[in-house]
Scaffold this motif. Structure first.
Motif, PDB file in Angstrom:
ATOM      1  N   TYR A  51      55.245  28.007  25.911  1.00 21.98           N
ATOM      2  CA  TYR A  51      54.850  28.417  27.253  1.00 21.98           C
ATOM      3  C   TYR A  51      54.854  29.925  27.431  1.00 21.98           C
ATOM      4  CZ  TYR A  51      54.958  23.554  28.869  1.00 21.98           C
ATOM      5  OH  TYR A  51      54.699  22.223  29.057  1.00 21.98           O
ATOM      6  N   ILE A  52      55.789  30.617  26.767  1.00 24.44           N
ATOM      7  CA  ILE A  52      55.865  32.068  26.924  1.00 24.44           C
ATOM      8  C   ILE A  52      54.770  32.772  26.127  1.00 24.44           C
ATOM      9  CG2 ILE A  52      57.267  34.115  26.453  1.00 24.44           C
ATOM     10  CD1 ILE A  52      59.749  32.388  27.090  1.00 24.44           C
ATOM     11  N   PHE A  53      54.558  32.336  24.893  1.00 23.10           N
ATOM     12  CA  PHE A  53      53.633  33.053  24.009  1.00 23.10           C
ATOM     13  C   PHE A  53      52.228  32.443  23.940  1.00 23.10           C
ATOM     14  CE2 PHE A  53      57.908  33.963  22.317  1.00 23.10           C
ATOM     15  CZ  PHE A  53      57.897  35.347  22.430  1.00 23.10           C
ATOM     16  N   PHE A  54      52.101  31.171  24.252  1.00 25.99           N
ATOM     17  CA  PHE A  54      50.792  30.513  24.133  1.00 25.99           C
ATOM     18  C   PHE A  54      50.363  29.829  25.439  1.00 25.99           C
ATOM     19  CE2 PHE A  54      52.940  30.462  20.002  1.00 25.99           C
ATOM     20  CZ  PHE A  54      52.012  31.152  19.227  1.00 25.99           C
ATOM     21  N   GLY A  55      50.981  30.259  26.558  1.00 30.10           N
ATOM     22  CA  GLY A  55      50.675  29.647  27.844  1.00 30.10           C
ATOM     23  C   GLY A  55      49.210  29.748  28.223  1.00 30.10           C
ATOM     24  N   ARG A  56      48.576  30.870  27.906  1.00 30.46           N
ATOM     25  CA  ARG A  56      47.165  31.059  28.258  1.00 30.46           C
ATOM     26  C   ARG A  56      46.294  29.957  27.669  1.00 30.46           C
ATOM     27  NH1 ARG A  56      43.361  34.850  29.618  1.00 30.46           N
ATOM     28  NH2 ARG A  56      41.365  34.664  28.541  1.00 30.46           N
ATOM     29  N   TYR A  57      46.536  29.641  26.408  1.00 27.39           N
ATOM     30  CA  TYR A  57      45.687  28.643  25.730  1.00 27.39           C
ATOM     31  C   TYR A  57      45.939  27.242  26.281  1.00 27.39           C
ATOM     32  CZ  TYR A  57      45.402  32.660  22.665  1.00 27.39           C
ATOM     33  OH  TYR A  57      45.228  33.939  22.185  1.00 27.39           O
ATOM     34  N   LEU A  58      47.174  26.972  26.645  1.00 26.10           N
ATOM     35  CA  LEU A  58      47.479  25.668  27.243  1.00 26.10           C
ATOM     36  C   LEU A  58      46.844  25.537  28.625  1.00 26.10           C
ATOM     37  CD1 LEU A  58      51.252  25.442  26.245  1.00 26.10           C
ATOM     38  CD2 LEU A  58      49.373  24.151  25.255  1.00 26.10           C
ATOM     39  N   LEU A  59      46.836  26.623  29.390  1.00 23.98           N
ATOM     40  CA  LEU A  59      46.218  26.588  30.716  1.00 23.98           C
ATOM     41  C   LEU A  59      44.713  26.382  30.624  1.00 23.98           C
ATOM     42  CD1 LEU A  59      48.224  29.525  32.327  1.00 23.98           C
ATOM     43  CD2 LEU A  59      48.350  27.128  33.017  1.00 23.98           C
ATOM     44  N   LEU A  60      44.097  26.877  29.562  1.00 25.43           N
ATOM     45  CA  LEU A  60      42.652  26.714  29.389  1.00 25.43           C
ATOM     46  C   LEU A  60      42.249  25.255  29.175  1.00 25.43           C
ATOM     47  CD1 LEU A  60      41.736  29.834  27.212  1.00 25.43           C
ATOM     48  CD2 LEU A  60      40.992  29.359  29.555  1.00 25.43           C
ATOM     49  N   LEU A  61      43.221  24.423  28.840  1.00 26.18           N
ATOM     50  CA  LEU A  61      42.931  22.992  28.740  1.00 26.18           C
ATOM     51  C   LEU A  61      42.493  22.433  30.092  1.00 26.18           C
ATOM     52  CD1 LEU A  61      45.979  21.799  26.587  1.00 26.18           C
ATOM     53  CD2 LEU A  61      43.595  21.970  25.832  1.00 26.18           C
ATOM     54  N   PHE A  62      42.966  23.056  31.176  1.00 26.97           N
ATOM     55  CA  PHE A  62      42.697  22.558  32.521  1.00 26.97           C
ATOM     56  C   PHE A  62      41.571  23.307  33.222  1.00 26.97           C
ATOM     57  CE2 PHE A  62      47.119  21.746  31.500  1.00 26.97           C
ATOM     58  CZ  PHE A  62      47.277  20.428  31.862  1.00 26.97           C
ATOM     59  N   MET A  63      41.212  24.478  32.716  1.00 22.17           N
ATOM     60  CA  MET A  63      40.224  25.295  33.410  1.00 22.17           C
ATOM     61  C   MET A  63      39.108  25.705  32.456  1.00 22.17           C
ATOM     62  SD  MET A  63      42.670  27.726  35.790  1.00 22.17           S
ATOM     63  CE  MET A  63      43.891  28.102  34.531  1.00 22.17           C
ATOM     64  N   GLU A  64      37.901  25.241  32.737  1.00 21.67           N
ATOM     65  CA  GLU A  64      36.751  25.601  31.914  1.00 21.67           C
ATOM     66  C   GLU A  64      36.414  27.076  32.074  1.00 21.67           C
ATOM     67  OE1 GLU A  64      33.798  25.251  29.166  1.00 21.67           O
ATOM     68  OE2 GLU A  64      35.233  23.709  29.735  1.00 21.67           O
ATOM     69  N   LYS A  65      36.315  27.491  33.320  1.00 19.24           N
ATOM     70  CA  LYS A  65      36.029  28.901  33.615  1.00 19.24           C
ATOM     71  C   LYS A  65      36.901  29.334  34.795  1.00 19.24           C
ATOM     72  CE  LYS A  65      31.238  28.707  31.990  1.00 19.24           C
ATOM     73  NZ  LYS A  65      29.809  28.870  32.360  1.00 19.24           N
ATOM     74  N   GLY A  66      38.198  29.254  34.575  1.00 16.61           N
ATOM     75  CA  GLY A  66      39.122  29.599  35.657  1.00 16.61           C
ATOM     76  C   GLY A  66      39.022  31.070  36.028  1.00 16.61           C
ATOM     77  N   SER A  67      39.220  31.386  37.279  1.00 16.59           N
ATOM     78  CA  SER A  67      39.169  32.768  37.725  1.00 16.59           C
ATOM     79  C   SER A  67      40.359  33.537  37.162  1.00 16.59           C
ATOM     80  CB  SER A  67      39.190  32.825  39.252  1.00 16.59           C
ATOM     81  OG  SER A  67      40.436  32.344  39.737  1.00 16.59           O
ATOM     82  N   ALA A  68      40.253  34.869  37.212  1.00 13.79           N
ATOM     83  CA  ALA A  68      41.349  35.707  36.715  1.00 13.79           C
ATOM     84  C   ALA A  68      42.622  35.453  37.517  1.00 13.79           C
ATOM     85  CB  ALA A  68      40.947  37.178  36.792  1.00 13.79           C
ATOM     86  N   ALA A  69      42.478  35.226  38.842  1.00  6.70           N
ATOM     87  CA  ALA A  69      43.645  34.973  39.691  1.00  6.70           C
ATOM     88  C   ALA A  69      44.329  33.665  39.310  1.00  6.70           C
ATOM     89  CB  ALA A  69      43.233  34.947  41.162  1.00  6.70           C
ATOM     90  N   ALA A  70      43.532  32.639  39.019  1.00  8.20           N
ATOM     91  CA  ALA A  70      44.101  31.339  38.635  1.00  8.20           C
ATOM     92  C   ALA A  70      44.850  31.449  37.310  1.00  8.20           C
ATOM     93  CB  ALA A  70      42.998  30.284  38.542  1.00  8.20           C
ATOM     94  N   MET A  71      44.253  32.127  36.348  1.00  7.67           N
ATOM     95  CA  MET A  71      44.898  32.273  35.039  1.00  7.67           C
ATOM     96  C   MET A  71      46.172  33.103  35.146  1.00  7.67           C
ATOM     97  SD  MET A  71      44.973  31.511  31.888  1.00  7.67           S
ATOM     98  CE  MET A  71      43.385  30.710  31.715  1.00  7.67           C
TER      99      MET A  71
END
Length: 458
Positions: free
Chosen positions: A331-351
């Motif tokens: 979650y600390i080092f690879f959280g971005r990639y895990l979040l992309l599982l839920f967002m195809e084109k998430g906004s910068a604020a959401a990410m």
């Protein structure tokens, strides 16, 4: 497949018993993760926000099902540990009758009250209709949620953690496929996500209830066990009501916090929704292991083996901390990639919201996991007063500080900062209460043994 948890090395017994429970909860979480994943990837950011917004309300209903699970499971475990099989069967049927009445009442309340509740938490107009649609379908599946929880509680009480795992593995993987089918092929939108969960939970419930019925029929007793016993219901409620209150007030607290999150807009809601799914997978995993430790403690309580309960606590801490390490790293080092599982084109604020949420909470998983192990022991030995005190401390601190910190910082960051404070204070209380209660049980047993030996000598 029934397992006596009062014999064998506690650490080995707990690992063998809890690992299938851990696997089960991973598959259970796939239901919610699949809903958010499919909504975010194939429908859009607003759909992801709607599912996440609805999820906080569904947790209220799950709280009641969980309470029935724990009440039935703990009392059944104690009766199984003391080899009182006739009353064990009566406890199961009593729990089922009570749960049926409670489920019907909740369905009526849900049908009438979901729209006002969505308005109360300031659900934005662009996600309101989808949130309500998801909840309307979910409510009709409540009987499946209730009776599946009762069935898994009984399996755990009998020391069998593998059978629920098999059911969940099949039904949750099917749920992902049906989610995609309904949304991609049939273009059903958020309704497709909700109906997929409804169908797969229903199949899982029917399979679990049928297997429990067969398992209980194989336990031989003298005569016929009564279907209902008011004294057993009271014992079940002593455990169930605090468990329901715990989960319900946590859900109400989360809804209040959700109302603060909603004030920051749909993008922050979407980022929170994705991050909360990842966080809930971790917390629910620890909670499930804590529930397994409750069964371990309850069986040994029934068998008057109090020393094993303390050994079980130490083994449980080792177990959850072993799980903390990979979750923290991910979650600390690879959280971005895990979040992309839920967002195809998430906004910068959401990410940014999602990454910040995970970065703040993940290091404190070691703290909250220790609390949940201690809570499991307290619940297993029916020390519900202490259990509730620690739980409400966590809840009150998190809600109050979420409002205070977010207002002070004028940012959603303050909401995430409130969680570690609540976890730390309540963990300290839970561990203190566990040590106090278990030491008292051991002293009482030694006193009783001393009196018995004195009588024999005289």
């Amino acid at each position: 497949m029934n397992k006596d948890l009062t014999v064998g090395k506690p650490e080995t017994v707990l690992w063998r018993f809890c690992l299938p429970l851990f696997g089960s909860i991973i598959f259970q979480q796939l239901y919610n993760i699949a809903d958010s994943l499919v909504a975010g990837k194939f429908i859009g950011e607003n759909a992801l926000a709607a599912v996440g917004n609805s999820y906080e309300i569904t947790l209220i209903f799950i709280a009641f099902a969980f309470g029935c699970n724990m009440g039935c499971s703990v009392i059944t475990s104690q009766l199984f540990g003391s080899k009182d099989y006739g009353r064990l069967k009566t406890a199961v049927s009593t729990a089922c009758i009570f749960s049926s009445v409670l489920c019907a009442a909740l369905m009526a309340a849900g049908i009438l009250g979901c729209s006002p509740l969505l308005e109360l938490i300031k659900t934005p107009g662009e996600v309101f209709s989808d949130s309500k649609l998801y909840l309307d379908i979910y409510i009709w599946g409540l009987p499946f949620v209730f009776f599946y929880n009762i069935a898994t509680g009984i399996f755990s009480a009998l020391g069998d953690s593998k059978t629920p795992f098999y059911f969940l593995a099949a039904s949750s993987t099917s749920n992902i496929a049906v989610d995609i089918l309904f949304v991609k092929a049939f273009h059903m939108g958020v309704a497709g996500v909700a109906w997929a969960t409804f169908l797969c939970q229903g199949i899982s419930c029917l399979m679990a209830v049928f297997s429990v019925w067969k398992r209980l029929n194989k336990i031989e007793i003298k005569g016929r066990a009564p279907l209902f016993d008011i004294e057993l219901l009271k014992k079940i409620l002593i455990v169930a009501v605090p468990s329901i209150l715990q989960q319900s007030f946590i859900s109400v607290g989360n809804i209040l916090i959700q109302s603060v999150i909603n004030g920051f807009g749909a993008s922050v809601m979407a980022g929170d929704s994705a991050a909360v799914k990842l966080n809930n997978m971790v917390i629910t995993s620890y909670t499930t292991i804590g529930n397994g430790i409750s069964n371990f403690a309850a069986q040994n309580m029934g068998a008057s083996k109090y020393g094993r309960i303390k050994e079980g606590f130490r083994a449980g801490i080792k177990m959850v901390w072993c799980l903390c390490v990979p979750f923290c790293i991910l979650y600390i080092f690879f959280g971005r990639y895990l979040l992309l599982l839920f967002m195809e084109k998430g906004s910068a604020a959401a990410m940014m919201t999602g990454r910040e949420f995970l970065g703040i909470l993940a290091p404190f998983y070691f703290v909250v996991s220790a609390k949940l192990v201690a809570d499991g022991i307290l619940r297993g030995i029916s020390a519900m007063g202490q259990f509730m005190a620690a739980t409400f401390t966590d809840l009150i601190l998190r809600v109050v500080l979420a409002f205070a910190f977010s207002g002070w910082l004028n940012s959603a960051t303050g909401i995430w900062c409130a969680w570690p404070v609540g976890w730390t204070v309540s963990m300290t209380l839970s561990v203190f209460f566990y040590r106090q209660k278990c030491n008292k049980l051991v002293k009482c047993k030694k006193l009783v043994q001393g009196v018995s030996e004195a009588k024999e000598d005289s």
